[in-house]
Motif scaffolding. Structure first.
Motif: not given
Length: 138
Positions: A85-99, A101-105
């Motif tokens: 469930a956590n990995l699926k949530r992370d995959v869904a978040l990584l599909k969001d460009d804003d997220y 960019a925030k992680v990279a910053r």
């Protein structure tokens, strides 16, 4: 005196008496045979019950071990489901460009145009980024 008492008892030598003695001896042999047969039946029954009891005890121990394994497996299964469930949530978040960019910053100290980054002490990501930039510049 006991010797005298034995001398007083005489065995009859008649055919009837011999027949009765033979019947008595036959009955005694039959009683002994029945006792031995009964003892043999009891021994066989004891062996059968003992073997069945040992088998049941071993099956009970095996069942307990299997139940322990089942409990461990269920616990692992819930862990794996939570990770999935956590990995699926992370995959869904990584599909969001804003997220992304925030992680990279935040992790890699990238910045947008016009942004200034001020690394604070105790910020491990900033220290790692500083170490890697100083090594590459040297």
């Amino acid at each position: 005196m006991s010797k005298e008492g034995k001398d007083n008892v005489k065995i009859l030598d008649t055919d009837y008496a011999k027949e009765q003695y033979a019947k008595y001896a036959y009955q005694q042999r039959q009683i002994i045979f029945r006792r031995r047969r009964l003892m043999a039946v009891f021994v066989v029954a004891f062996v059968v019950f003992l073997s069945v009891g040992i088998s049941l005890f071993n099956d009970y121990l095996r069942l307990q071990r299997l139940q322990d394994v089942k409990q461990e497996t269920i616990a692992k299964q819930t862990e794996v489901k939570q990770k999935m469930a956590n990995l699926k949530r992370d995959v869904a978040l990584l599909k969001d460009d804003d997220y992304v960019a925030k992680v990279a910053r935040s992790r890699f100290l990238y910045s947008k145009e016009g942004e200034l980054i001020f690394p604070l002490p105790g910020n491990e990501a900033a220290e790692k980024a500083d170490d890697s930039t100083t090594e590459s510049s040297e």
